[in-house]
Design an enzyme around this catalytic site. Structure first.
Site, short mmCIF file in Angstrom:
data_model
loop_
_atom_site.label_atom_id
_atom_site.label_comp_id
_atom_site.label_asym_id
_atom_site.label_seq_id
_atom_site.Cartn_x
_atom_site.Cartn_y
_atom_site.Cartn_z
NE ARG A 26 -14.70 0.39 36.66
CZ ARG A 26 -15.83 0.94 37.10
NH1 ARG A 26 -15.80 1.95 37.96
NH2 ARG A 26 -17.00 0.48 36.68
NE ARG A 125 -22.93 1.10 2.08
CZ ARG A 125 -23.17 1.06 0.77
NH1 ARG A 125 -24.41 1.24 0.33
NH2 ARG A 125 -22.20 0.87 -0.10
CB CYS A 147 -20.70 3.06 28.95
SG CYS A 147 -20.11 2.90 30.65
NE ARG A 167 -16.02 1.82 28.27
CZ ARG A 167 -16.10 1.53 29.56
NH1 ARG A 167 -16.05 0.27 29.96
NH2 ARG A 167 -16.25 2.48 30.46
CB SER A 168 -18.97 -1.60 30.08
OG SER A 168 -19.35 -1.92 31.40
CG HIS A 208 -22.18 -5.58 33.72
ND1 HIS A 208 -21.47 -5.04 32.66
CD2 HIS A 208 -22.38 -4.55 34.58
CE1 HIS A 208 -21.25 -3.76 32.88
NE2 HIS A 208 -21.80 -3.44 34.04
CE1 TYR A 210 -20.72 -3.76 39.04
CE2 TYR A 210 -22.46 -2.66 37.83
CZ TYR A 210 -21.12 -2.86 38.08
OH TYR A 210 -20.18 -2.17 37.36
#
Length: 273
Positions: A26, A125, A147, A167-168, A208, A210
């Site tokens: 991407r 909960r 994200c 998620r990222s 991650h 870069y």
């Protein structure tokens, strides 16, 4: 250094040493990535997780306020930070604005409902707030796909705990800001619920770095800090004023941090959009 500084350096080191190098199609930029990384901070005993290995921009403060307001229109936010300008549509709105999804997008004010549930039954909960909208995020091209995809809130022994699922996560630019922002959110919600802030847990599906950020990563890994603990003291009415986008609160919150002695900022860290 603070516990968060040490944990953050350990996370970066692990990604550098063990991360899988792949080309992100991407963005067109290679990344080193690891799955399933978790960082945890006890906000009461460890202090506020404001990274001191580099001077952090305080843009997360108006961001959290804007999210609490539930707005999609980013005009107010743009008066304090331009970070979200790249994600705005021509009408000035952000299609996948996090706060809008907390408070309006699914036909219910999730945040108010969870606050009410926790007020009525601190042992519940069911404090789940969804951000991911599969109908849009999987199928509709957008400038910004969230994200953070969900977070949960629960109270244990009179302390509010927040568990964030991302998620990222760009671990250089995104992660320290996300942690600080959701730590501030936890403090604000704890004040609203009249409990103490507890444990902030951040679980990342894809953590991650870069490859074009590696110079900054090496500099961070070489640094140390004389910040031992960061504390925040909120104004009594901080939650309601944040929801109402009181511009004076931004400055008050910037001055509410104590013990923060950061290393110099690292400028011009590349961002891949």
């Amino acid at each position: 250094m603070t516990k968060f500084d040490n944990d953050y350096k350990a996370a970066l080191r692990r990604i550098v040493d063990e991360g899988v190098l792949e080309l992100n199609q991407r963005t067109g930029v290679a990344v080193r990535a690891l799955p399933g990384m978790t960082i945890q901070v006890d906000l009461e005993t460890d202090g506020f997780p404001l990274l001191s290995l580099r001077k952090m921009p305080m843009s997360f403060i108006p961001e959290v306020m804007w999210m609490l307001s539930g707005q999609k229109d980013a005009t107010w936010l743009s008066g304090f930070t331009k970070i979200w300008d790249a994600f705005k549509d021509v009408d000035g709105t952000v299609a996948a604005a996090y706060g809008y999804r907390w408070r309006s997008a699914f036909g219910i004010d999730q945040l108010d409902e969870v606050i009410q549930k926790l007020s009525d039954d601190p042992s519940t909960r069911h404090g789940v707030i969804s951000i991911w909208d599969a109908a849009e995020d999987l199928t509709v091209p957008m400038k910004n796909v969230p994200c953070p995809v969900m977070f949960t809130l629960n109270i244990i022994q009179g302390r509010l705990n927040l568990h964030l699922i991302i998620r990222s996560n760009d671990m250089v630019l995104g992660h320290p800001t996300d942690v600080a922002g959701f730590a501030l959110l936890t403090h604000l919600l704890a004040r609203r619920l009249d409990v103490m802030p507890g444990v902030l847990t951040v679980s990342i599906s894809n953590a991650h770095v870069y490859e074009n950020q590696m110079d900054a990563v090496r500099e961070i890994l070489d640094r140390t800090s004389d910040t031992e603990e960061v504390r925040i003291v909120l104004p009594i009415d901080a939650y309601s004023r944040a929801c109402g986008l009181d511009p004076e609160l931004v400055g008050e919150l910037k001055s509410a941090f104590h013990g923060y002695r950061p290393q110099p900022a690292i400028k011009n860290i590349p961002i891949a959009l």
